[in-house]
Motif scaffolding. Structure first.
Motif, mmCIF file in Angstrom:
data_model
loop_
_atom_site.group_PDB
_atom_site.id
_atom_site.type_symbol
_atom_site.label_atom_id
_atom_site.label_comp_id
_atom_site.label_asym_id
_atom_site.label_seq_id
_atom_site.Cartn_x
_atom_site.Cartn_y
_atom_site.Cartn_z
ATOM 1 N N ALA A 1 0.851 -1.189 0.000
ATOM 2 C CA ALA A 1 0.000 0.000 0.000
ATOM 3 C C ALA A 1 0.889 1.243 0.000
ATOM 4 C CB ALA A 1 -0.920 0.005 1.208
ATOM 5 N N ALA A 2 0.555 2.210 -0.834
ATOM 6 C CA ALA A 2 1.349 3.436 -0.926
ATOM 7 C C ALA A 2 1.078 4.377 0.243
ATOM 8 C CB ALA A 2 1.061 4.141 -2.253
ATOM 9 N N GLY A 3 -0.092 4.249 0.854
ATOM 10 C CA GLY A 3 -0.469 5.131 1.950
ATOM 11 C C GLY A 3 -1.098 4.343 3.083
ATOM 12 N N ARG A 4 -2.191 4.882 3.622
ATOM 13 C CA ARG A 4 -2.910 4.236 4.720
ATOM 14 C C ARG A 4 -4.181 3.598 4.174
ATOM 15 N NH1 ARG A 4 -2.462 9.535 6.904
ATOM 16 N NH2 ARG A 4 -4.716 9.527 6.923
ATOM 17 N N LEU A 5 -4.420 2.337 4.513
ATOM 18 C CA LEU A 5 -5.640 1.664 4.092
ATOM 19 C C LEU A 5 -6.789 2.111 4.988
ATOM 20 C CD1 LEU A 5 -4.401 -1.978 3.399
ATOM 21 C CD2 LEU A 5 -4.690 -0.078 1.792
ATOM 22 N N GLN A 6 -7.917 2.441 4.350
ATOM 23 C CA GLN A 6 -9.076 2.930 5.076
ATOM 24 C C GLN A 6 -10.348 2.355 4.476
ATOM 25 O OE1 GLN A 6 -8.829 7.196 4.628
ATOM 26 N NE2 GLN A 6 -7.285 7.395 6.221
ATOM 27 N N TYR A 7 -11.385 2.300 5.301
ATOM 28 C CA TYR A 7 -12.712 1.908 4.827
ATOM 29 C C TYR A 7 -13.751 2.749 5.545
ATOM 30 C CZ TYR A 7 -13.250 -0.711 9.198
ATOM 31 O OH TYR A 7 -13.339 -1.058 10.513
ATOM 32 N N GLY A 8 -14.941 2.803 4.988
ATOM 33 C CA GLY A 8 -16.044 3.539 5.591
ATOM 34 C C GLY A 8 -17.133 2.587 6.049
ATOM 35 N N ARG A 9 -18.277 3.137 6.378
ATOM 36 C CA ARG A 9 -19.396 2.334 6.871
ATOM 37 C C ARG A 9 -20.139 1.617 5.745
ATOM 38 N NH1 ARG A 9 -20.766 3.270 12.091
ATOM 39 N NH2 ARG A 9 -22.974 2.884 11.808
ATOM 40 N N ALA A 10 -20.069 2.150 4.538
ATOM 41 C CA ALA A 10 -20.854 1.620 3.419
ATOM 42 C C ALA A 10 -20.428 0.209 3.030
ATOM 43 C CB ALA A 10 -20.732 2.543 2.213
ATOM 44 N N TYR A 11 -21.398 -0.594 2.637
ATOM 45 C CA TYR A 11 -21.170 -1.930 2.097
ATOM 46 C C TYR A 11 -22.424 -2.336 1.339
ATOM 47 C CZ TYR A 11 -24.136 -3.704 5.878
ATOM 48 O OH TYR A 11 -25.185 -3.936 6.731
ATOM 49 N N HIS A 12 -22.298 -3.386 0.567
ATOM 50 C CA HIS A 12 -23.497 -3.987 -0.001
ATOM 51 C C HIS A 12 -23.340 -5.498 -0.002
ATOM 52 C CE1 HIS A 12 -21.209 -3.785 -3.853
ATOM 53 N NE2 HIS A 12 -21.887 -4.878 -4.136
ATOM 54 N N VAL A 13 -24.470 -6.189 -0.116
ATOM 55 C CA VAL A 13 -24.488 -7.646 -0.092
ATOM 56 C C VAL A 13 -24.960 -8.147 -1.451
ATOM 57 C CG1 VAL A 13 -25.509 -9.704 0.996
ATOM 58 C CG2 VAL A 13 -24.899 -7.713 2.400
ATOM 59 N N GLU A 14 -24.288 -9.183 -1.934
ATOM 60 C CA GLU A 14 -24.650 -9.813 -3.200
ATOM 61 C C GLU A 14 -25.004 -11.271 -2.948
ATOM 62 O OE1 GLU A 14 -21.249 -9.322 -5.735
ATOM 63 O OE2 GLU A 14 -21.539 -7.165 -5.903
ATOM 64 N N ARG A 15 -25.861 -11.818 -3.804
ATOM 65 C CA ARG A 15 -26.260 -13.227 -3.724
ATOM 66 C C ARG A 15 -25.776 -13.941 -4.983
ATOM 67 N NH1 ARG A 15 -30.416 -16.540 -1.248
ATOM 68 N NH2 ARG A 15 -30.982 -18.216 -2.677
ATOM 69 N N GLU A 16 -25.279 -15.178 -4.797
ATOM 70 C CA GLU A 16 -24.818 -15.974 -5.927
ATOM 71 C C GLU A 16 -25.915 -16.945 -6.337
ATOM 72 O OE1 GLU A 16 -23.168 -19.448 -7.929
ATOM 73 O OE2 GLU A 16 -23.690 -19.523 -5.814
ATOM 74 N N GLU A 17 -26.247 -16.908 -7.627
ATOM 75 C CA GLU A 17 -27.219 -17.847 -8.191
ATOM 76 C C GLU A 17 -26.700 -18.297 -9.544
ATOM 77 O OE1 GLU A 17 -31.405 -16.857 -8.047
ATOM 78 O OE2 GLU A 17 -31.046 -15.506 -6.360
#
Length: 150
Positions: free
Chosen positions: A58-74
């Motif tokens: 990583a060139a800098g600092r790894l970060q994440y936020g609150r957002a996400y989504h869920v996917e279903r496999e079919e």
């Protein structure tokens, strides 16, 4: 309300201008950032998501936020789940959480308000991770953690 919409629009614009976006499925060999996501304790209304960082470039600092989504496999195809509200999008607050180098930490996700209760099947959580080097300088990758609901 206008302020929240403006902030969301600015964030979406900033993310669309930020470097290369790529998808990294679980177990991707040669992950450039040394990051892996895993889902445990999965059930119809949530799971425990673990971030594990080891090595990587990583060139800098790894970060994440609150957002996400869920996917279903079919039938081998992943599809994003529709939101229980029927809306096309939801709004998230804009915190940034850092993923420390050579560390592991977990967070609980409760998607009952977003998706209701998931039916039995194979799913994955998608999180957008940012390699933040400075204002206007960052790269973004989508990471996935697969799980099953029995």
């Amino acid at each position: 309300m206008k302020k929240a919409l403006c902030l969301s629009a600015l964030l979406a614009l900033a993310l669309s201008l930020a470097g290369c976006t790529q998808d990294l499925p679980p177990g991707t060999a040669g992950d450039p950032w040394g990051l892996a996501l895993t889902a445990s304790e999965a059930g119809p209304t949530g799971c425990r998501l673990t971030y594990e960082q080891s090595g990587g470039k990583a060139a800098g600092r790894l970060q994440y936020g609150r957002a996400y989504h869920v996917e279903r496999e079919e039938d081998g195809i992943w599809s994003a789940l529709p939101f229980a509200s029927g809306d096309d999008e939801v709004f998230w607050t804009l915190e940034a959480y850092e993923i420390a180098r050579d560390s592991s930490h977990s967070v609980s996700l409760d998607w009952s308000d977003l998706y209701g209760e998931l039916l039995p099947g194979r799913y994955r959580v998608c999180k957008e991770i940012m390699d933040f080097q400075g204002p206007g300088e960052y790269d973004v990758c989508n990471y996935y953690a697969e799980f099953e609901v029995e």
